[in-house]
Design an enzyme around this catalytic site. Structure first.
Site, mmCIF file in Angstrom:
data_model
loop_
_atom_site.group_PDB
_atom_site.id
_atom_site.type_symbol
_atom_site.label_atom_id
_atom_site.label_comp_id
_atom_site.label_asym_id
_atom_site.label_seq_id
_atom_site.Cartn_x
_atom_site.Cartn_y
_atom_site.Cartn_z
ATOM 1 N N ASP A 155 0.861 3.432 4.470
ATOM 2 C CA ASP A 155 -0.247 4.156 3.836
ATOM 3 C C ASP A 155 -1.344 4.492 4.848
ATOM 4 O OD1 ASP A 155 -0.735 1.461 4.051
ATOM 5 O OD2 ASP A 155 -1.919 1.303 2.236
ATOM 6 N N ARG A 209 -5.635 0.835 -6.583
ATOM 7 C CA ARG A 209 -4.396 1.387 -6.011
ATOM 8 C C ARG A 209 -3.890 2.554 -6.864
ATOM 9 N NH1 ARG A 209 -2.199 -2.149 -2.011
ATOM 10 N NH2 ARG A 209 -2.593 -4.345 -2.391
ATOM 11 N N ASP A 253 -4.870 1.551 10.791
ATOM 12 C CA ASP A 253 -6.273 1.229 11.034
ATOM 13 C C ASP A 253 -6.365 0.685 12.475
ATOM 14 O OD1 ASP A 253 -8.864 0.182 10.879
ATOM 15 O OD2 ASP A 253 -8.639 -0.478 8.831
ATOM 16 N N GLY A 265 0.764 -1.246 0.000
ATOM 17 C CA GLY A 265 0.000 0.000 0.000
ATOM 18 C C GLY A 265 0.795 1.295 0.000
ATOM 19 N N LYS A 319 -6.835 6.224 11.015
ATOM 20 C CA LYS A 319 -8.242 6.051 11.401
ATOM 21 C C LYS A 319 -8.279 5.754 12.892
ATOM 22 C CE LYS A 319 -10.295 3.526 7.549
ATOM 23 N NZ LYS A 319 -10.885 2.197 7.244
HETATM 24 C C1 PRP Z 1 -3.288 -2.621 4.955
HETATM 25 C C2 PRP Z 1 -2.623 -1.275 4.949
HETATM 26 C C3 PRP Z 1 -1.806 -1.291 6.200
HETATM 27 C C4 PRP Z 1 -2.612 -2.160 7.135
HETATM 28 C C5 PRP Z 1 -3.312 -1.301 8.150
HETATM 29 O O1 PRP Z 1 -2.365 -3.533 4.441
HETATM 30 O O2 PRP Z 1 -1.836 -1.107 3.796
HETATM 31 O O3 PRP Z 1 -0.547 -1.891 5.988
HETATM 32 O O4 PRP Z 1 -3.553 -2.865 6.328
HETATM 33 O O5 PRP Z 1 -4.114 -2.060 8.997
HETATM 34 P P1 PRP Z 1 -3.941 -2.242 10.564
HETATM 35 O O6 PRP Z 1 -3.574 -0.910 11.159
HETATM 36 O O7 PRP Z 1 -5.327 -2.690 10.977
HETATM 37 O O8 PRP Z 1 -2.918 -3.282 10.795
HETATM 38 P P2 PRP Z 1 -2.740 -4.919 3.749
HETATM 39 O O9 PRP Z 1 -2.418 -6.035 4.691
HETATM 40 O O10 PRP Z 1 -4.143 -4.830 3.214
HETATM 41 O O11 PRP Z 1 -1.723 -5.043 2.574
HETATM 42 P P3 PRP Z 1 -1.380 -4.074 1.333
HETATM 43 O O12 PRP Z 1 -0.551 -2.951 1.887
HETATM 44 O O13 PRP Z 1 -0.628 -4.964 0.430
HETATM 45 O O14 PRP Z 1 -2.667 -3.579 0.723
#
Ligand code: PRP
Length: 180
Positions: free
Chosen positions: A101, A166, A104, A45, A132
């Protein structure tokens, strides 16, 4: 079966660029005098954010990537963070900036920060484009945040929904059109 949705713009490309310029200024001040800053992007991300951020940094920079997975192709965090791809370089005694990125629940960045801190970098800081806070499950805050956002389902500027969107140049909010 996938649900139909549209994407409403939440943060424009222009706002993101202006915010990155300000963040780069703060990062520059924090790492002034560094002989080398290792900028670590969390795949996948962060790839757009890190590309724009490093081009605003007037510092000697090395770019590396790490991949951690907490999400599948769905929308919910599994809470379990696994390192799928590790750094290529060493960070012991180096200044490090981890670039994410979105924060959460906080599990991913918190886990990766602990993981990299155990390698004894000199200074280690974190930056997330989006935060968030309403979704937080662990006590974690990035050193710098681009934008605090509500608990909305966002895509674009590197962030995906089932590996799509993306490539949007802005942050958009997914709105499902089959909702009442
Ligand atoms: C998403 C995002 C963050 C993470 C945030 O990654 O890019 O790395 O989730 O979530 P959290 O704070 O609840 O841990 P994802 O695992 O979807 O992989 P990506 O970056 O390849 O999209």
């Amino acid at each position: 079966m996938s649900r139909p949705y549209v994407i409403d713009q939440m943060i424009s490309a222009k706002s993101i660029a202006a915010r990155i310029e300000a963040l780069a200024h703060d990062i520059h001040a924090a790492f002034e005098g560094t002989d080398k800053l290792v900028v670590v992007g969390l795949l996948r991300g962060s790839f757009v954010f890190i590309a724009d951020l490093v081009r605003e940094l007037d510092l000697p920079v090395e770019v590396d990537f790490i991949e951690a997975s907490s999400y599948g192709d769905g929308m919910e965090s599994s809470r379990e963070v696994r390192i799928l791809k590790d750094l290529r370089g060493t960070i012991e005694g180096r200044d490090v900036l981890i670039v994410e990125d979105i924060v959460d629940t906080g599990h991913t960045l918190s886990h990766v920060t602990d993981y990299l801190r155990s390698r004894h970098p000199a200074r280690l800081k974190t930056i997330a484009l989006l935060d968030k806070p309403a979704r937080r499950e662990v006590d974690f805050r990035a050193d710098w945040t681009g934008f605090e956002i509500p608990d909305a389902f966002v895509v674009g500027y590197g962030i995906d929904f089932a590996q799509r969107n993306r490539n949007l140049p802005y942050i958009g909010q997914v709105r499902f059109t089959d909702e009442a």
